[in-house]
Design a protein around this motif. Structure first.
Motif, short mmCIF file in Angstrom:
data_model
loop_
_atom_site.label_atom_id
_atom_site.label_comp_id
_atom_site.label_asym_id
_atom_site.label_seq_id
_atom_site.Cartn_x
_atom_site.Cartn_y
_atom_site.Cartn_z
N ALA A 162 -2.94 -6.75 13.34
CA ALA A 162 -2.86 -7.81 12.34
C ALA A 162 -2.36 -7.27 11.01
CB ALA A 162 -4.23 -8.47 12.17
N ALA A 163 -2.86 -6.10 10.62
CA ALA A 163 -2.45 -5.52 9.33
C ALA A 163 -0.97 -5.15 9.35
CB ALA A 163 -3.30 -4.29 9.03
N ILE A 164 -0.51 -4.53 10.42
CA ILE A 164 0.90 -4.13 10.49
C ILE A 164 1.79 -5.37 10.49
CG2 ILE A 164 2.65 -3.06 11.96
CD1 ILE A 164 0.54 -1.02 12.83
N ALA A 165 1.38 -6.40 11.19
CA ALA A 165 2.18 -7.63 11.22
C ALA A 165 2.32 -8.23 9.81
CB ALA A 165 1.55 -8.65 12.16
N GLU A 166 1.25 -8.20 9.03
CA GLU A 166 1.31 -8.71 7.67
C GLU A 166 2.26 -7.88 6.81
OE1 GLU A 166 -0.55 -11.53 5.96
OE2 GLU A 166 0.01 -11.90 8.05
N LEU A 167 2.17 -6.57 6.92
CA LEU A 167 3.04 -5.70 6.13
C LEU A 167 4.51 -5.86 6.55
CD1 LEU A 167 0.81 -2.49 6.15
CD2 LEU A 167 1.19 -4.04 4.21
N GLU A 168 4.74 -6.01 7.84
CA GLU A 168 6.11 -6.23 8.32
C GLU A 168 6.68 -7.53 7.76
OE1 GLU A 168 6.33 -4.05 12.67
OE2 GLU A 168 5.22 -5.94 12.51
N ALA A 169 5.81 -8.49 7.52
CA ALA A 169 6.25 -9.78 6.97
C ALA A 169 6.37 -9.74 5.45
CB ALA A 169 5.28 -10.88 7.38
N GLY A 170 6.08 -8.58 4.87
CA GLY A 170 6.20 -8.44 3.43
C GLY A 170 4.99 -8.90 2.65
N ARG A 171 3.84 -9.03 3.35
CA ARG A 171 2.62 -9.50 2.70
C ARG A 171 1.57 -8.38 2.68
NH1 ARG A 171 4.04 -14.05 6.04
NH2 ARG A 171 2.61 -13.28 7.65
N ARG A 172 0.84 -8.32 1.58
CA ARG A 172 -0.23 -7.34 1.46
C ARG A 172 -1.43 -7.75 2.31
NH1 ARG A 172 -0.12 -3.46 -2.58
NH2 ARG A 172 1.82 -3.45 -3.79
N VAL A 173 -2.27 -6.76 2.61
CA VAL A 173 -3.42 -6.94 3.49
C VAL A 173 -4.70 -6.83 2.67
CG1 VAL A 173 -4.63 -6.01 5.50
CG2 VAL A 173 -2.13 -5.94 5.41
N ASP A 174 -5.65 -7.70 2.95
CA ASP A 174 -6.98 -7.62 2.34
C ASP A 174 -7.80 -6.59 3.13
OD1 ASP A 174 -9.45 -7.91 1.21
OD2 ASP A 174 -9.79 -9.96 1.93
N VAL A 175 -7.99 -5.42 2.57
CA VAL A 175 -8.67 -4.35 3.31
C VAL A 175 -10.14 -4.68 3.54
CG1 VAL A 175 -7.09 -2.54 2.58
CG2 VAL A 175 -9.10 -3.06 1.18
N GLU A 176 -10.69 -5.58 2.75
CA GLU A 176 -12.09 -5.95 2.95
C GLU A 176 -12.28 -6.64 4.30
OE1 GLU A 176 -14.56 -5.12 1.00
OE2 GLU A 176 -13.16 -4.10 -0.36
N SER A 177 -11.22 -7.19 4.85
CA SER A 177 -11.31 -7.86 6.15
C SER A 177 -11.13 -6.90 7.32
CB SER A 177 -10.24 -8.96 6.24
OG SER A 177 -8.93 -8.39 6.27
N LEU A 178 -10.83 -5.62 7.03
CA LEU A 178 -10.57 -4.65 8.07
C LEU A 178 -11.79 -3.77 8.32
CD1 LEU A 178 -7.01 -3.45 6.95
CD2 LEU A 178 -7.56 -5.15 8.71
N HIS A 179 -11.79 -3.11 9.45
CA HIS A 179 -12.81 -2.11 9.75
C HIS A 179 -12.76 -1.03 8.67
CE1 HIS A 179 -14.95 1.13 11.80
NE2 HIS A 179 -15.37 0.25 12.68
N PRO A 180 -13.90 -0.53 8.23
CA PRO A 180 -13.90 0.49 7.16
C PRO A 180 -13.02 1.70 7.46
CG PRO A 180 -16.11 -0.33 7.51
CD PRO A 180 -15.27 -0.94 8.58
N LEU A 181 -12.90 2.06 8.73
CA LEU A 181 -12.08 3.22 9.08
C LEU A 181 -10.59 2.98 8.81
CD1 LEU A 181 -13.78 4.40 12.41
CD2 LEU A 181 -13.96 5.43 10.14
N LEU A 182 -10.19 1.72 8.69
CA LEU A 182 -8.78 1.41 8.42
C LEU A 182 -8.48 1.30 6.93
CD1 LEU A 182 -8.18 -1.31 11.17
CD2 LEU A 182 -7.54 1.11 11.24
N GLY A 183 -9.53 1.37 6.12
CA GLY A 183 -9.33 1.20 4.69
C GLY A 183 -8.40 2.23 4.08
N ARG A 184 -8.49 3.47 4.54
CA ARG A 184 -7.62 4.51 3.98
C ARG A 184 -6.18 4.36 4.43
NH1 ARG A 184 -8.86 11.04 4.07
NH2 ARG A 184 -7.02 11.68 2.89
#
Length: 323
Positions: free
Chosen positions: A192-214
């Motif tokens: 989901a995060a990569i798809a958002e970035l590919e579309a030119g949109r930033r990702v809300d890291v609070e919605s991601l697993h903590p391990l993906l935050g970095r």
């Protein structure tokens, strides 16, 4: 027509070429806010100069990274090329290491910014030594910078891509993360995060697993969006200077599909596959991921002799000579 060569066992050195008399020296170039810094090895008179563009993240001019990469692949490659009289310029990226003064925020960067820095390096090198043009060697992510630079800059002799992505980085990153079974619980968020970035949109890291935050830190998302918008195969297809593609058969990060995509995009490029070489230019046993990863921290291992051979032969070939 392209030329395919398997160079796994080639280790021959040109005879009778002493190392250049000049020692390594620091070279600086103008950056956006302060100086960029690198290490120049002056070539012998009338010999070529290779500018090494670093790979992703905090990779320094030697090819090392604070994240457990101490293999020094760029320094060792430069040393080996020096033995043949070939000069090198290896650089610290803006905002990092010796180039820290160039910008306050090394993450606030685009591929176009790195191309501008490459242009600055070329001008500084040409002011220091008598050369008409410079060869660009891009490693991993640096290959995208080299290809982008080839679309814009003059005074390029040619481009060398070593262990380079051939597909957009979103595709490569997605594939890398899916390849590790330990990432299985994270993959839904990854995709989901990569798809958002590919579309030119930033990702809300609070919605991601903590391990993906970095991995998807807000500070790097702008660069990731820009990086993912570049297609290396399309850039290779549009490159009209001599092009060499070097792929390692034991690369854990760049797949055979990437090499195939680059070759499809630039069928007239020269292609070299080094069966035993991994992502940090070292020869490692096949099917031994532990030895492969251990080599990332081993500067005592030389770079693959076949890589030195391929680069040297390519840059020493008389300009205009067909592959």
């Amino acid at each position: 027509m392209p030329r395919l060569r398997s160079l796994t066992l080639i280790a021959a050195l040109f005879a009778g070429l002493a190392a250049p008399a000049s020692a390594q020296q620091t070279l600086t170039a103008p950056g956006p806010e302060g100086e960029l810094a690198g290490t120049l090895v002056t070539p012998k008179p009338d010999y070529p100069l290779v500018l090494i563009i670093p790979g992703s993240g905090m990779t320094d001019r030697d090819g090392n990274n604070p994240l457990a990469v101490t293999a020094a692949p760029y320094r060792l490659l430069a040393d080996a090329l020096q033995q043949r009289g070939i000069g090198t310029l290896r650089i610290d990226k803006r905002g990092m290491f010796g180039s820290k003064a160039a910008t306050a925020d090394p993450n606030a960067v685009t591929i176009a910014d790195y191309v501008a820095d490459t242009a600055s390096w070329i001008e500084s090198a040409r002011a220091q030594i008598a050369i008409d043009c410079v060869w660009l060697l891009g490693h991993s992510e640096g290959a995208i910078v080299a290809l982008a630079a080839a679309q814009q800059l003059d005074n390029l002799c040619g481009v060398i891509l070593v262990t380079a992505p051939g597909r957009p980085m979103g595709t490569v990153l997605r594939e890398q993360l899916h390849a590790n079974p330990a990432n299985a619980p994270l993959l839904e968020g990854v995709d989901a995060a990569i798809a958002e970035l590919e579309a030119g949109r930033r990702v809300d890291v609070e919605s991601l697993h903590p391990l993906l935050g970095r991995l998807f830190a807000p500070t790097v998302q702008g660069f990731m969006i820009d990086l993912m918008a570049h297609d290396p195969a399309q850039l290779a297809a549009a490159t009209d200077v001599p092009l060499l593609i070097v792929h390692g058969g034991n690369d854990l990060q760049i797949a055979d599909d990437d090499a195939a995509a680059l070759r499809a995009g630039a069928p007239d490029a020269e292609y070299v596959e080094i069966d035993a070489m991994n992502h940090v230019f070292k020869e490692v046993p096949a099917d031994d991921p532990f030895a492969n990863r251990a080599s990332y921290a081993d500067a005592s291992l030389p770079v693959a002799p076949a890589l030195v051979e391929a680069v040297a032969e390519f840059v020493m070939r008389p300009r205009g000579e067909a592959n």
